[in-house]
Design a protein around this motif. Sequence first.
Motif, PDB file in Angstrom:
ATOM      1  N   ALA A 125       0.849  -1.189   0.000  1.00  0.00           N
ATOM      2  CA  ALA A 125       0.000   0.000   0.000  1.00  0.00           C
ATOM      3  C   ALA A 125       0.883   1.238   0.000  1.00  0.00           C
ATOM      4  O   ALA A 125       2.062   1.175   0.378  1.00  0.00           O
ATOM      5  CB  ALA A 125      -0.929   0.004   1.219  1.00  0.00           C
ATOM      6  N   ASP A 126       0.325   2.353  -0.429  1.00  0.00           N
ATOM      7  CA  ASP A 126       1.041   3.618  -0.417  1.00  0.00           C
ATOM      8  C   ASP A 126       1.452   3.978   1.014  1.00  0.00           C
ATOM      9  O   ASP A 126       0.702   3.725   1.960  1.00  0.00           O
ATOM     10  CB  ASP A 126       0.142   4.703  -1.008  1.00  0.00           C
ATOM     11  CG  ASP A 126       0.785   6.074  -0.960  1.00  0.00           C
ATOM     12  OD1 ASP A 126       1.633   6.360  -1.807  1.00  0.00           O
ATOM     13  OD2 ASP A 126       0.430   6.853  -0.042  1.00  0.00           O
ATOM     14  N   SER A 127       2.622   4.571   1.168  1.00  0.00           N
ATOM     15  CA  SER A 127       3.151   4.851   2.504  1.00  0.00           C
ATOM     16  C   SER A 127       2.241   5.772   3.312  1.00  0.00           C
ATOM     17  O   SER A 127       2.039   5.556   4.511  1.00  0.00           O
ATOM     18  CB  SER A 127       4.549   5.457   2.405  1.00  0.00           C
ATOM     19  OG  SER A 127       4.533   6.646   1.630  1.00  0.00           O
ATOM     20  N   SER A 128       1.661   6.782   2.677  1.00  0.00           N
ATOM     21  CA  SER A 128       0.786   7.698   3.408  1.00  0.00           C
ATOM     22  C   SER A 128      -0.518   7.018   3.813  1.00  0.00           C
ATOM     23  O   SER A 128      -1.032   7.234   4.917  1.00  0.00           O
ATOM     24  CB  SER A 128       0.499   8.948   2.575  1.00  0.00           C
ATOM     25  OG  SER A 128      -0.143   8.611   1.351  1.00  0.00           O
ATOM     26  N   GLU A 129      -1.037   6.172   2.933  1.00  0.00           N
ATOM     27  CA  GLU A 129      -2.261   5.435   3.247  1.00  0.00           C
ATOM     28  C   GLU A 129      -2.001   4.457   4.384  1.00  0.00           C
ATOM     29  O   GLU A 129      -2.830   4.285   5.287  1.00  0.00           O
ATOM     30  CB  GLU A 129      -2.759   4.683   2.008  1.00  0.00           C
ATOM     31  CG  GLU A 129      -3.185   5.556   0.848  1.00  0.00           C
ATOM     32  CD  GLU A 129      -4.589   6.101   1.012  1.00  0.00           C
ATOM     33  OE1 GLU A 129      -5.100   6.115   2.160  1.00  0.00           O
ATOM     34  OE2 GLU A 129      -5.179   6.502  -0.001  1.00  0.00           O
ATOM     35  N   LEU A 130      -0.834   3.818   4.349  1.00  0.00           N
ATOM     36  CA  LEU A 130      -0.496   2.855   5.385  1.00  0.00           C
ATOM     37  C   LEU A 130      -0.310   3.547   6.729  1.00  0.00           C
ATOM     38  O   LEU A 130      -0.747   3.035   7.764  1.00  0.00           O
ATOM     39  CB  LEU A 130       0.774   2.096   5.005  1.00  0.00           C
ATOM     40  CG  LEU A 130       1.200   0.982   5.960  1.00  0.00           C
ATOM     41  CD1 LEU A 130       0.137  -0.103   6.028  1.00  0.00           C
ATOM     42  CD2 LEU A 130       2.537   0.379   5.534  1.00  0.00           C
ATOM     43  N   ALA A 131       0.321   4.724   6.722  1.00  0.00           N
ATOM     44  CA  ALA A 131       0.503   5.477   7.956  1.00  0.00           C
ATOM     45  C   ALA A 131      -0.842   5.846   8.562  1.00  0.00           C
ATOM     46  O   ALA A 131      -1.035   5.767   9.786  1.00  0.00           O
ATOM     47  CB  ALA A 131       1.329   6.732   7.688  1.00  0.00           C
ATOM     48  N   SER A 132      -1.787   6.209   7.710  1.00  0.00           N
ATOM     49  CA  SER A 132      -3.136   6.537   8.181  1.00  0.00           C
ATOM     50  C   SER A 132      -3.807   5.306   8.781  1.00  0.00           C
ATOM     51  O   SER A 132      -4.465   5.383   9.835  1.00  0.00           O
ATOM     52  CB  SER A 132      -3.965   7.085   7.016  1.00  0.00           C
ATOM     53  OG  SER A 132      -5.299   7.314   7.410  1.00  0.00           O
ATOM     54  N   LEU A 133      -3.629   4.162   8.124  1.00  0.00           N
ATOM     55  CA  LEU A 133      -4.215   2.916   8.616  1.00  0.00           C
ATOM     56  C   LEU A 133      -3.612   2.530   9.962  1.00  0.00           C
ATOM     57  O   LEU A 133      -4.330   2.124  10.892  1.00  0.00           O
ATOM     58  CB  LEU A 133      -4.004   1.809   7.594  1.00  0.00           C
ATOM     59  CG  LEU A 133      -4.545   0.416   7.928  1.00  0.00           C
ATOM     60  CD1 LEU A 133      -6.040   0.475   8.194  1.00  0.00           C
ATOM     61  CD2 LEU A 133      -4.234  -0.556   6.802  1.00  0.00           C
ATOM     62  N   MET A 134      -2.287   2.663  10.096  1.00  0.00           N
ATOM     63  CA  MET A 134      -1.633   2.356  11.364  1.00  0.00           C
ATOM     64  C   MET A 134      -2.166   3.248  12.485  1.00  0.00           C
ATOM     65  O   MET A 134      -2.405   2.775  13.609  1.00  0.00           O
ATOM     66  CB  MET A 134      -0.121   2.536  11.236  1.00  0.00           C
ATOM     67  CG  MET A 134       0.604   1.434  10.502  1.00  0.00           C
ATOM     68  SD  MET A 134       2.410   1.670  10.608  1.00  0.00           S
ATOM     69  CE  MET A 134       3.007   0.178   9.795  1.00  0.00           C
ATOM     70  N   ALA A 135      -2.355   4.529  12.180  1.00  0.00           N
ATOM     71  CA  ALA A 135      -2.862   5.463  13.186  1.00  0.00           C
ATOM     72  C   ALA A 135      -4.266   5.084  13.634  1.00  0.00           C
ATOM     73  O   ALA A 135      -4.588   5.150  14.833  1.00  0.00           O
ATOM     74  CB  ALA A 135      -2.836   6.882  12.632  1.00  0.00           C
ATOM     75  N   MET A 136      -5.092   4.656  12.700  1.00  0.00           N
ATOM     76  CA  MET A 136      -6.455   4.249  13.029  1.00  0.00           C
ATOM     77  C   MET A 136      -6.446   3.019  13.934  1.00  0.00           C
ATOM     78  O   MET A 136      -7.206   2.948  14.908  1.00  0.00           O
ATOM     79  CB  MET A 136      -7.237   3.952  11.743  1.00  0.00           C
ATOM     80  CG  MET A 136      -7.512   5.164  10.872  1.00  0.00           C
ATOM     81  SD  MET A 136      -8.259   4.714   9.271  1.00  0.00           S
ATOM     82  CE  MET A 136      -9.840   4.065   9.816  1.00  0.00           C
ATOM     83  N   VAL A 137      -5.565   2.081  13.626  1.00  0.00           N
ATOM     84  CA  VAL A 137      -5.496   0.852  14.418  1.00  0.00           C
ATOM     85  C   VAL A 137      -4.923   1.137  15.806  1.00  0.00           C
ATOM     86  O   VAL A 137      -5.358   0.545  16.804  1.00  0.00           O
ATOM     87  CB  VAL A 137      -4.665  -0.215  13.673  1.00  0.00           C
ATOM     88  CG1 VAL A 137      -4.398  -1.412  14.566  1.00  0.00           C
ATOM     89  CG2 VAL A 137      -5.393  -0.650  12.409  1.00  0.00           C
ATOM     90  N   GLU A 138      -3.942   2.016  15.882  1.00  0.00           N
ATOM     91  CA  GLU A 138      -3.395   2.402  17.181  1.00  0.00           C
ATOM     92  C   GLU A 138      -4.488   2.981  18.069  1.00  0.00           C
ATOM     93  O   GLU A 138      -4.542   2.702  19.272  1.00  0.00           O
ATOM     94  CB  GLU A 138      -2.273   3.429  17.004  1.00  0.00           C
ATOM     95  CG  GLU A 138      -0.939   2.857  16.576  1.00  0.00           C
ATOM     96  CD  GLU A 138      -0.185   2.215  17.730  1.00  0.00           C
ATOM     97  OE1 GLU A 138      -0.682   2.236  18.871  1.00  0.00           O
ATOM     98  OE2 GLU A 138       0.916   1.673  17.481  1.00  0.00           O
ATOM     99  N   GLN A 139      -5.348   3.775  17.479  1.00  0.00           N
ATOM    100  CA  GLN A 139      -6.424   4.412  18.233  1.00  0.00           C
ATOM    101  C   GLN A 139      -7.506   3.422  18.623  1.00  0.00           C
ATOM    102  O   GLN A 139      -8.068   3.491  19.716  1.00  0.00           O
ATOM    103  CB  GLN A 139      -7.032   5.563  17.416  1.00  0.00           C
ATOM    104  CG  GLN A 139      -8.068   6.373  18.164  1.00  0.00           C
ATOM    105  CD  GLN A 139      -8.526   7.581  17.370  1.00  0.00           C
ATOM    106  OE1 GLN A 139      -8.200   7.734  16.203  1.00  0.00           O
ATOM    107  NE2 GLN A 139      -9.296   8.447  18.002  1.00  0.00           N
TER     108      GLN A 139
END
Length: 207
Positions: A125-139
Amino acid sequence: MAQSIVQPITSLSGRGLPLPGDDIDTDRIIPARFMRCVTFEGLGEHAFHDERFESDGTQKQHPLNEPKFKGNDILLVGGNFGCGSSREHAPQALRRFGIRALIGISFADIFAGNCVAMGIPAVSADSSELASLMAMVEQDPSMEITIDLEEQKATVGEKSIPISLPEPYRIAFTQGLWDTTSVLLQNKEQIEKTAATLPYTSGFAHT
């Protein structure tokens, strides 16, 4: 060719486990000293051992040790994940830890191929999209992620991001051809029939 008896994998759902960082190699995933085994059983407890535990067995701070991610089975990783030596033990350890799929920026080629052989999709996945996904999962670690290999997208709630994997891998998953050993075994009669027509196998004794 006979119809595949291997279960096709067109999509799967699970919860995310963020593991940020690039160039995480196979020696970090499973240290070499734990590879002295006849089978792969038991490797799961040693996944990321040196990063998860002190020498006396005390737990370190690590995503795989965090109670909020316990049982989560889709690993979210950075770029060039699985680089280093080509040991099959690395994806085997992840699978036995409970990981069923990976979403990352990119994967080392041999590692990705080993994952396919075990029925573990490793999608990019695109790095920015993945970073957003990681942030959502962290939350919210309880959020369900659905990986759709036919539509080539990962969905979390109302958010969908594009994913990709090499087309031969995608076909292997969606058509149930990812377990090449099983594909060979189920076509044993056809293989023997073809072998019988080859001059260099004529008279070859086999059971």
